[in-house]
Design a protein around this motif. Sequence first.
Motif, PDB file in Angstrom:
ATOM      1  N   GLN A 211       8.641   8.040   8.519  1.00  0.00           N
ATOM      2  CA  GLN A 211      10.019   7.929   8.852  1.00  0.00           C
ATOM      3  C   GLN A 211       9.816   7.631  10.720  1.00  0.00           C
ATOM      4  N   HIS A 212       8.598   8.048  11.318  1.00  0.00           N
ATOM      5  CA  HIS A 212       8.331   7.840  12.611  1.00  0.00           C
ATOM      6  C   HIS A 212       7.609   6.265  12.879  1.00  0.00           C
ATOM      7  N   GLY A 213       7.518   5.508  11.832  1.00  0.00           N
ATOM      8  CA  GLY A 213       7.080   4.287  12.179  1.00  0.00           C
ATOM      9  C   GLY A 213       5.772   4.313  12.101  1.00  0.00           C
ATOM     10  N   MET A 214       4.929   5.167  11.558  1.00  0.00           N
ATOM     11  CA  MET A 214       3.241   5.224  11.522  1.00  0.00           C
ATOM     12  C   MET A 214       2.935   4.999  10.138  1.00  0.00           C
ATOM     13  N   LYS A 215       1.574   4.794   9.703  1.00  0.00           N
ATOM     14  CA  LYS A 215       1.025   4.576   8.441  1.00  0.00           C
ATOM     15  C   LYS A 215      -0.030   5.755   8.423  1.00  0.00           C
ATOM     16  N   VAL A 216      -0.255   6.194   6.930  1.00  0.00           N
ATOM     17  CA  VAL A 216      -0.988   7.176   6.828  1.00  0.00           C
ATOM     18  C   VAL A 216      -2.438   6.828   6.037  1.00  0.00           C
ATOM     19  N   ILE A 217      -3.372   7.200   6.777  1.00  0.00           N
ATOM     20  CA  ILE A 217      -4.971   6.999   6.263  1.00  0.00           C
ATOM     21  C   ILE A 217      -5.350   8.444   5.914  1.00  0.00           C
ATOM     22  N   ILE A 218      -6.150   8.558   4.767  1.00  0.00           N
ATOM     23  CA  ILE A 218      -6.900   9.838   4.550  1.00  0.00           C
ATOM     24  C   ILE A 218      -8.324   9.133   4.097  1.00  0.00           C
ATOM     25  N   ASP A 219      -9.376  10.429   3.954  1.00  0.00           N
ATOM     26  CA  ASP A 219     -10.253  10.038   3.504  1.00  0.00           C
ATOM     27  C   ASP A 219     -10.702   9.874   1.983  1.00  0.00           C
ATOM     28  N   ILE A 220     -11.710   9.019   1.792  1.00  0.00           N
ATOM     29  CA  ILE A 220     -12.280   9.201   0.379  1.00  0.00           C
ATOM     30  C   ILE A 220     -13.802   9.027   0.638  1.00  0.00           C
ATOM     31  N   VAL A 221     -14.418   9.852  -0.300  1.00  0.00           N
ATOM     32  CA  VAL A 221     -15.656   9.960  -0.177  1.00  0.00           C
ATOM     33  C   VAL A 221     -16.533   9.650  -1.147  1.00  0.00           C
ATOM     34  N   PRO A 222     -16.849   8.531  -1.471  1.00  0.00           N
ATOM     35  CA  PRO A 222     -17.196   8.038  -2.868  1.00  0.00           C
ATOM     36  C   PRO A 222     -18.892   8.497  -3.014  1.00  0.00           C
ATOM     37  N   ASN A 223     -19.538   8.572  -2.132  1.00  0.00           N
ATOM     38  CA  ASN A 223     -21.233   8.939  -2.440  1.00  0.00           C
ATOM     39  C   ASN A 223     -21.527  10.063  -2.805  1.00  0.00           C
ATOM     40  N   HIS A 224     -20.391  11.165  -2.446  1.00  0.00           N
ATOM     41  CA  HIS A 224     -21.015  12.442  -3.190  1.00  0.00           C
ATOM     42  C   HIS A 224     -19.833  13.488  -3.160  1.00  0.00           C
TER      43      HIS A 224
END
Length: 625
Positions: free
Chosen positions: A157-170
């Motif tokens: 709603q505030h015009g920004m996008k969301v990134i989160i972590d993915i940790v595939p190695n462990h």
Amino acid sequence: MKNNLLMAALISSMIFTASGCNQKESKKTSTTEMSEPHKMVVYQVFTRLFGNTKTIQKPWGTLEENGVGKFSDFTDNALKEIRDLGVTHIWYTGVPHHAVIRDYTQYGISNDDPDVVKGRAGSPYAIKDYYQVNPDLAEDPGRRMEEFEALIERTHQHGMKVIIDIVPNHVARRYEGRNNPAGVKDFGADDDTSVAYHRDNNFYYIPGSSFKVPAPLDGYRPLGGDPHPLADGKFEEIPAKWTGNGSREAQPHFYDWYETVKVNYGVKPDGTKDFPTLPEDFAQKDFRTHAEFWKDKDVPDSWKKFRDIALFWISKGVDGFRYDMAEMVPVEFWSYLNSAIKMENASAFLLAEIYNPKEYRNYIHLGKMDYLYDKVELYDTLKNIMQGKGSTDHLVPIQQGLADIGKHMLHFLENHDEQRVASPDFAGKAEMAKPAAVLSATIDRGPMMIYFGQEVGEPGAEYAGFGKPSRTSIFDYIGVPHHQRWMNNGKFDGGQLSAEEKELRDFYKRLLNLTKGSPALGGNYLEIHRYNRQNTEWYNDRVFAYVRWSEEQKFVIITNFDSIQAFGFDLELPADLVKDWELPAGDHRMLEKLYGEKQPILQVSGGKAKVRVDLKPLESWILEL
């Protein structure tokens, strides 16, 4: 979780549009449209720490003693201020449910063992359940997913996008997927634990051996020695698994990633690959071709599990991922995963933590990464320059070497793994970052990232428990003092900041908004440093100059990295550039864009051009023609 290890960058959505992609909207659509930025600006925030207002700084303190931030602390006002800073993407670090030393058994969560958890609040890179979020972050842990979904919606709603972590190695030493969607089996549920390796095992094993907790060093005691019923120097794991960083010992070293276990992607213990490889020409193929290639291929089970995890979060409205230690996972897997993500959301932001420059192009072109950390080259070189150990001459070959992939390189001066600039172990003063920040934000088309608190000079001085000061702790509950002064008890107005801290934040606000909104920074680059080193009196290797331009806009950028000396000289533009820019003879007024005060004259004569520059210590000029 990887302090002291060494690693991201830009494909704009315009590129996807040009290639004919019909971009899908995420399931959670924005109600405030954001004009397309010329460059992306990422704000990394450690979610657990952002909203914490408690100022008690007790080492190894509990959540009740030292406080914790919540999803709800990202209020409309907080998000507005973040966006006004110039941010296009927020990387919410520490969202997926990781191991944590707090009793949440009433919510169906098992207790974690302090012997295999770093810190009291736990590492965000020891994921315990990929289909849930950290219960610490919710006002009501029983509704924690709903609270995060609401944060995604508010951010959009505030015009920004969301990134989160993915940790595939462990994953965490004790992974428990208690929130798996229907039909999804847990990691390791079908593993044959009698063998060290099987292609479809999710983990590597040490048959016949039981895991042993590492021998502590430097007087370390879990939780600082506070009593805990599970802190007994033991942890049951039979047979023992390989540790996250690749240790094959049943008793890993204290400095290994002993709180995690390594995921098997079909790489045999001898390093050979047990899965299909990509055709040689696939470096030039788009993500659709990659996705089509994998449709009929038989791939290891871990590949499928992480594809399902990523698509689960995309379906929640997450706009992209930061991949932890991506180069520890084979590049073919990234082709498989990232092409599947792009088929769902062609504009997804995919950022990889990678520290081996020899592999950069493989992970971009074959692995279909959008951006890579520019840590080993630009960041490390800037750090040396800021510390007075290096010359700006060293910046020239870096940009030359990255010329073909510069738009994919993400630049930063701080993140959760690196020392705070204001720490005595780095530069000692936050202002020392100013010239490096200008350069990082403007030198190419790649995104710029800042770490929360950087904009107000956070020094990372607190001893929180696990680890040492100079980095803001990612393992324990702690307050972040300079950031808390900006937060001002939830007003997010900087009301408690000093005059110097307010000035620093104003500098970042000017720089990041200029970065986001300037067409020149999405265009061409030419360094004029070497030319001026050879032709300009008083120009030296404590300054650095280059030009950026597009059809609409022309910039001349010059920075002074020296904290003591001012420098004055007549900066020259080479004849070839004057010709390319079609500059007519005469005087051309320029405007300094950061602060809008200086208006020097560019004098063009005889096919050459020069402008008088007088830089104060740590000053930068972004001159628009």
